[in-house]
Write a protein that holds these residues in place. Sequence first.
Motif, PDB file in Angstrom:
ATOM      1  N   TYR B   8       0.577  -1.166  -0.233  1.00 58.01           N
ATOM      2  CA  TYR B   8       0.493   0.214   0.478  1.00 58.01           C
ATOM      3  C   TYR B   8       0.914   1.063   0.197  1.00 58.01           C
ATOM      4  CZ  TYR B   8      -3.797  -3.233   1.116  1.00 58.01           C
ATOM      5  OH  TYR B   8      -4.651  -4.072   0.967  1.00 58.01           O
ATOM      6  N   CYS B   9       1.686   1.300   0.565  1.00 56.40           N
ATOM      7  CA  CYS B   9       2.784   2.366   0.997  1.00 56.40           C
ATOM      8  C   CYS B   9       4.191   2.222  -0.068  1.00 56.40           C
ATOM      9  CB  CYS B   9       2.773   2.644   2.633  1.00 56.40           C
ATOM     10  SG  CYS B   9       2.134   2.841   3.208  1.00 56.40           S
ATOM     11  N   ARG B  12       9.731   0.924   2.709  1.00 55.22           N
ATOM     12  CA  ARG B  12       9.462   1.857   3.613  1.00 55.22           C
ATOM     13  C   ARG B  12      10.500   0.405   5.057  1.00 55.22           C
ATOM     14  NH1 ARG B  12       5.219   5.595   4.549  1.00 55.22           N
ATOM     15  NH2 ARG B  12       5.917   5.240   6.760  1.00 55.22           N
ATOM     16  N   ARG B  61       3.600   0.715  12.085  1.00 55.94           N
ATOM     17  CA  ARG B  61       3.242   1.326  12.268  1.00 55.94           C
ATOM     18  C   ARG B  61       3.427   3.206  10.765  1.00 55.94           C
ATOM     19  NH1 ARG B  61       7.385   1.121  16.780  1.00 55.94           N
ATOM     20  NH2 ARG B  61       6.144   1.883  18.907  1.00 55.94           N
ATOM     21  N   GLY B  62       2.119   2.401   9.907  1.00 53.90           N
ATOM     22  CA  GLY B  62       2.069   2.819   9.318  1.00 53.90           C
ATOM     23  C   GLY B  62       1.031   2.406   8.264  1.00 53.90           C
ATOM     24  N   CYS B  63       0.479   2.086   7.148  1.00 52.42           N
ATOM     25  CA  CYS B  63      -0.986   2.224   6.941  1.00 52.42           C
ATOM     26  C   CYS B  63      -1.545   0.870   7.868  1.00 52.42           C
ATOM     27  CB  CYS B  63      -1.122   1.948   5.553  1.00 52.42           C
ATOM     28  SG  CYS B  63      -0.220   0.535   4.669  1.00 52.42           S
ATOM     29  N   GLY B  64      -0.860   0.374   8.751  1.00 49.71           N
ATOM     30  CA  GLY B  64      -2.109  -0.682   9.757  1.00 49.71           C
ATOM     31  C   GLY B  64      -2.162  -2.022   8.758  1.00 49.71           C
ATOM     32  N   ARG B  65      -1.926  -2.074   7.108  1.00 48.39           N
ATOM     33  CA  ARG B  65      -2.544  -3.590   6.903  1.00 48.39           C
ATOM     34  C   ARG B  65      -1.727  -4.351   6.926  1.00 48.39           C
ATOM     35  NH1 ARG B  65      -7.604  -2.886   4.175  1.00 48.39           N
ATOM     36  NH2 ARG B  65      -7.705  -1.103   4.882  1.00 48.39           N
TER      37      ARG B  65
END
Lengths: 180, 97
Positions: B8-9, B12, B61-65
């Motif tokens: 998604y991000c 990272r 600790r980002g999009c939670g997915r």
Amino acid sequence: MSDPNRRPPRIDARDWLEPLPAATRFSFRGSPEAAAAASRALGVELSQVACRANAVGERAALWLGPDEQLLIGAESDAGAMREGLVAALGDTPHSLVDISHRQVAFAVKGAHAEWLLQSGCPLDLDIGQFPVGMCTRTVFLKSEIVLWRTAPDTFRLEVWRSFADYVASLLAEAAIELSA
Amino acid sequence: MLIIDCPYCGPRPEPEFTHGGEAHIARPADPSQATDQQWLEFLYLRKNTRGVFAERWRHARGCGRFFNALRDTTTDQFLATYRAGQKPPAVPVGGER
Ligand SMILES: [Zn+2]
């Protein structure tokens, strides 16, 4: 190549770390349809692009996850934001939680903002990788934070209230290096 | 630092992620009819693969997915990441992507 002997100029903490005023905050979760309804209610487009924030005036919507946004507004805007959102969302399945008091915000700003945050944040904050308008949940050392780059040399840092002192103190400690 | 590609991000840093154990473990379709053995397998029995292993990871600790990853457990190299619900992509033997 950068000069290894180069020293950044002295800085004063008051210039780079600014506690921001109390704000209204909502944690919003919902489908793209719910996000569209919330966008109309707020007058701010809830980004469908990952890690992007949109702002109109003092209202802002920060993409935190595929169905999660952090909505921010002025403290005095709480009632209007809530009523507008509730009316627009109606029966559309969603979750809207007032988290205004859960966290506090700082502006980290100035020529050293990126360097200071980089002292505890493992993301690449170079403007090419983390441009103006980008936002994300991430970490600052052991604390979870939300970072939003609002200008080339300004970040809004949101942190849970009880971690604020931890984050601010460690930023201040990193800043000592700049004045050494 | 280990860089993990969140579906998604994007790429990272590893401290943002948590490990979620073996992937593709399906809950019994009709739980009330499942035998004790099926529950045992669903709840407790996990592979301990040496080599390429499909795992759940969470960008906590980002999009939670939650998403899935193919990781080589001998080298800690991530070969691929993909969204929950998707089939694991084919990866070349030996690992380089
Ligand atoms: Zn993510």
